[in-house]
Design an enzyme around this catalytic site. Sequence first.
Site, PDB file in Angstrom:
ATOM      1  N   ASN A 114       0.811  -1.230   0.000  1.00  0.00           N
ATOM      2  CA  ASN A 114       0.000   0.000   0.000  1.00  0.00           C
ATOM      3  C   ASN A 114       0.847   1.284   0.000  1.00  0.00           C
ATOM      4  O   ASN A 114       0.404   2.341   0.394  1.00  0.00           O
ATOM      5  CB  ASN A 114      -1.046  -0.024   1.118  1.00  0.00           C
ATOM      6  N   HIS A 117       3.585   4.686   4.439  1.00  0.00           N
ATOM      7  CA  HIS A 117       3.224   4.714   5.864  1.00  0.00           C
ATOM      8  C   HIS A 117       3.089   6.164   6.310  1.00  0.00           C
ATOM      9  O   HIS A 117       3.858   7.022   5.887  1.00  0.00           O
ATOM     10  CB  HIS A 117       4.328   4.052   6.706  1.00  0.00           C
TER      11      HIS A 117
HETATM   12  N1  UDP Z   1      -0.858  -4.921   6.938  1.00  0.00           N
HETATM   13  C1  UDP Z   1      -0.893  -6.094   6.235  1.00  0.00           C
HETATM   14  N2  UDP Z   1      -1.954  -6.952   6.429  1.00  0.00           N
HETATM   15  C2  UDP Z   1      -2.976  -6.658   7.283  1.00  0.00           C
HETATM   16  C3  UDP Z   1      -2.933  -5.431   7.996  1.00  0.00           C
HETATM   17  C4  UDP Z   1      -1.858  -4.578   7.806  1.00  0.00           C
HETATM   18  O1  UDP Z   1       0.009  -6.370   5.451  1.00  0.00           O
HETATM   19  O2  UDP Z   1      -3.902  -7.465   7.417  1.00  0.00           O
HETATM   20  C5  UDP Z   1       0.277  -4.012   6.749  1.00  0.00           C
HETATM   21  C6  UDP Z   1      -0.047  -2.866   5.798  1.00  0.00           C
HETATM   22  O3  UDP Z   1       1.094  -2.636   4.988  1.00  0.00           O
HETATM   23  C7  UDP Z   1      -0.292  -1.703   6.729  1.00  0.00           C
HETATM   24  C8  UDP Z   1       0.690  -2.025   7.868  1.00  0.00           C
HETATM   25  O4  UDP Z   1       0.644  -3.435   7.992  1.00  0.00           O
HETATM   26  O5  UDP Z   1      -0.006  -0.470   6.093  1.00  0.00           O
HETATM   27  C9  UDP Z   1       0.343  -1.393   9.194  1.00  0.00           C
HETATM   28  O6  UDP Z   1      -1.002  -1.653   9.503  1.00  0.00           O
HETATM   29  P1  UDP Z   1      -1.938  -0.507  10.067  1.00  0.00           P
HETATM   30  O7  UDP Z   1      -3.227  -1.132  10.457  1.00  0.00           O
HETATM   31  O8  UDP Z   1      -1.193   0.272  11.099  1.00  0.00           O
HETATM   32  O9  UDP Z   1      -2.223   0.381   8.755  1.00  0.00           O
HETATM   33  P2  UDP Z   1      -1.742   1.848   8.334  1.00  0.00           P
HETATM   34  O10 UDP Z   1      -1.528   2.646   9.588  1.00  0.00           O
HETATM   35  O11 UDP Z   1      -0.478   1.675   7.520  1.00  0.00           O
HETATM   36  O12 UDP Z   1      -2.858   2.360   7.484  1.00  0.00           O
HETATM   37 MG    MG Z   2      -0.563   2.207  11.361  1.00  0.00          MG
END
Ligand code: UDP
Ligand code: MG
Length: 151
Positions: A114, A117
Amino acid sequence: MVVERTFLAIKPDGVQRGLVGEIIGRFERKGFKLVALKQLIPSKELAEQHYGVHKERPFFGSLVGFITSGPVVAMVLEGDGVIASARRLIGSTKPLEAEPGTIRGDLAINIGRNVIHGSDAPETAMLEIALWFKSDELNDWTPSDQSWRVE
Ligand code: UDP
Ligand code: MG
């Protein structure tokens, strides 16, 4: 007045796909101030600390493997409201659910790819900036057109 800062990192997929300029440009055009920028391949230790909150999650190992797999472009942006605004510009974690017009909505399809960060709150922003940057890598400066950005 305490200036608000956030930590952003273009993940290895964004770098590999040549999206660095496109992504940084969106924040520049918005008007936020870039105060630190570097490319690095994160160590396993750095990645594990950065994503420490997720260490019990099933995707933790693959996430750390992915984020250490190649260069990341790390940056710090400054401006009132920048933490929440950057999260809105980035869009939902799941790119297929991210609104068109957001970075993830426009440029990504998969949660594990995605592209960027962004810190999610003032406390995490402070911790992440300190984790990724030394204090002398953060520049205090004022854009010459600042009065055309902020009243
Ligand atoms: N991620 C993943 N699988 C999941 C959930 C999260 O690979 O089921 C990864 C994804 O790249 C995400 C990162 O872990 O950006 C951190 O998760 P978070 O929920 O903190 O999302 P963010 O803050 O990046 O939107
Ligand atoms: Mg996060």
